[in-house]
Design an enzyme around this catalytic site. Structure first.
Site, PDB file in Angstrom:
ATOM      1  N   CYS A 243       0.847  -1.225  -0.073  1.00 37.90           N
ATOM      2  CA  CYS A 243      -0.097   0.085  -0.043  1.00 37.90           C
ATOM      3  C   CYS A 243       0.841   1.147   0.199  1.00 37.90           C
ATOM      4  O   CYS A 243       1.476   1.474  -0.984  1.00 37.90           O
ATOM      5  CB  CYS A 243      -1.040   0.196   1.233  1.00 37.90           C
ATOM      6  SG  CYS A 243      -2.387   0.971   1.198  1.00 37.90           S
ATOM      7  N   HIS A 325      -3.633  -4.974  -0.065  1.00 37.24           N
ATOM      8  CA  HIS A 325      -3.418  -5.803   1.083  1.00 37.24           C
ATOM      9  C   HIS A 325      -3.635  -7.297   0.855  1.00 37.24           C
ATOM     10  O   HIS A 325      -4.705  -7.762   1.183  1.00 37.24           O
ATOM     11  CB  HIS A 325      -4.398  -5.213   2.282  1.00 37.24           C
ATOM     12  CG  HIS A 325      -4.253  -3.862   2.619  1.00 37.24           C
ATOM     13  ND1 HIS A 325      -3.099  -3.490   3.598  1.00 37.24           N
ATOM     14  CD2 HIS A 325      -4.469  -2.594   2.220  1.00 37.24           C
ATOM     15  CE1 HIS A 325      -2.995  -2.323   3.772  1.00 37.24           C
ATOM     16  NE2 HIS A 325      -3.986  -1.733   2.933  1.00 37.24           N
ATOM     17  N   GLU A 327      -2.721  -9.225   3.117  1.00 40.15           N
ATOM     18  CA  GLU A 327      -2.973 -10.009   4.442  1.00 40.15           C
ATOM     19  C   GLU A 327      -4.497  -9.700   4.656  1.00 40.15           C
ATOM     20  O   GLU A 327      -4.931  -9.798   5.857  1.00 40.15           O
ATOM     21  CB  GLU A 327      -1.913  -9.431   5.463  1.00 40.15           C
ATOM     22  CG  GLU A 327      -2.488  -8.084   5.872  1.00 40.15           C
ATOM     23  CD  GLU A 327      -2.196  -6.838   4.911  1.00 40.15           C
ATOM     24  OE1 GLU A 327      -2.795  -5.792   5.337  1.00 40.15           O
ATOM     25  OE2 GLU A 327      -1.933  -7.111   3.868  1.00 40.15           O
TER      26      GLU A 327
END
Length: 359
Positions: A243, A325, A327
């Site tokens: 990001c 993202h 995750e």
């Protein structure tokens, strides 16, 4: 009913139901996520913003601390069509103003048409439209929050997983989500978390196998310390980023970044991998993007909706970054193998250091 007013850039004022009292100001943005409100509200990337939920009901499965991405709520205020009592009480306890009974379709349309904008919020028994307008008058543009990194970063280095046998990761905390640390720990890494403006010698002291730049809020050009760390380490140490981290890496290696009209925020952003020609669904939360990667980096993935850069690799350096993202919690898990790729770079460096030099 508690009074609640939302003053938008340009002077238009919305009236809603107050659910958590207080005044606030920030950049008005929206997320399309229909789950994950706990994760969104504790995501440091929402610092200095006012978060609008486009999904009509927020809070229908309660509030559980184990889902938090950090130790506090980061948006300055929260807007929704309807907030449950659980979420309203949580925001009240955090001192974060909250407003519901709004036509969030109108709010989202305003943001899509006019871009992310300044706004002011006033919620309480005796507040007026003028109170919200006064907050709006004091609201700064996101790029003017030059010290935003200090608001979301650790103050001192922290080590996680020091008993692990895997790679040593130097994670530069520009507002890191807890899930990034968890994803690295699950792969047996030792994670050394450093402040966003850590000194080069402090990071070098742990002899990291990889330098990892985290997500975070604000304009990447304001993270001068992190940019300098990438410049210092990239020739000898693999570099990764997520990001804001992708944007910082690009700035460090001769690329350029720019502010988007209203950004990408939600759990359903389609990303095309240019090598495999496959599309994956991703979770995203960013308002800036890499406009030009420069000569040292190449774009490997793009957003299907607007062709913005979603993945960048190094040309001559060991660099891998993602704008989304991998995750994500909750959200699609299509891209969790990013962390395997990151640690494979780290493993390659460790192997090369273990080879004895020629006599």
């Amino acid at each position: 009913m508690t009074e609640a007013y939302v003053a938008l850039e340009g002077g238009h004022v919305l009236e809603g139901r107050g659910r958590a009292s207080g005044t606030a100001r920030g950049e008005l943005v929206f997320t399309t996520a229909y789950t994950g409100y706990e994760e969104s509200l504790t995501d440091p990337s929402y610092e200095e913003q006012v978060l609008t939920f486009s999904y009509p009901l927020i809070g229908n499965y309660g509030v559980r601390e184990e889902r938090f991405e950090s130790d506090r709520v980061h948006p300055r205020a929260v807007l929704a069509k309807e907030l449950t009592e659980d979420v309203a009480e949580w925001l009240e306890s955090e001192g974060v103003p909250a407003v519901d009974h709004l036509d969030t379709r109108e709010v989202v349309t305003d943001i899509r048409d006019g871009g992310a904008m300044k706004c002011g919020i006033a919620v309480g028994e005796d507040v007026t439209e003028e109170d919200a307008l006064a907050e709006l008058e004091q609201c700064k543009a996101m790029s003017d929050h030059t010290e935003i990194g200090a608001q979301v970063s650790v103050d001192e280095p922290v080590v996680h997983g020091d008993d692990n046998d895997g790679a040593d990761v130097a994670l530069i905390d520009c507002g890191a989500k807890g899930s990034i640390v968890d994803s690295l720990l699950e792969r047996d890494a030792t994670v050394h978390v450093f402040p966003h403006d850590a000194a080069t010698e402090d990071v070098a002291a742990v002899d990291p196998d990889i330098l990892f730049i985290s997500n975070g809020p604000g304009d990447p050009v304001n993270f001068e310390g992190a940019i300098e760390l990438v410049e210092e380490f990239v020739e000898d140490t693999p570099v990764a980023g997520i990001c804001l981290g992708q944007q910082i890496v690009a700035e460090a290696l001769g690329g350029t970044t720019e502010k988007m009209d209203f950004g990408h925020r939600g759990v359903n952003q389609p990303v095309l991998d240019l090598e495999s020609n496959q599309v994956v669904m991703t979770t995203q939360n960013h308002g800036y993007t890499v406009a030009d990667p420069g000569e040292h980096l190449e774009v490997t993935q793009i957003n299907v909706n607007d062709d913005t850069s979603e993945g960048i690799d190094g040309v001559e350096y060991d660099v891998i970054t993602r704008q989304y993202h991998p995750e994500a919690n909750p959200g699609p898990e299509d891209t969790l193998d990013f962390f395997d790729d990151v640690l494979a770079m780290a493993s390659g460096r460790a192997d090369s250091r273990a080879v004895p030099a020629d006599d």
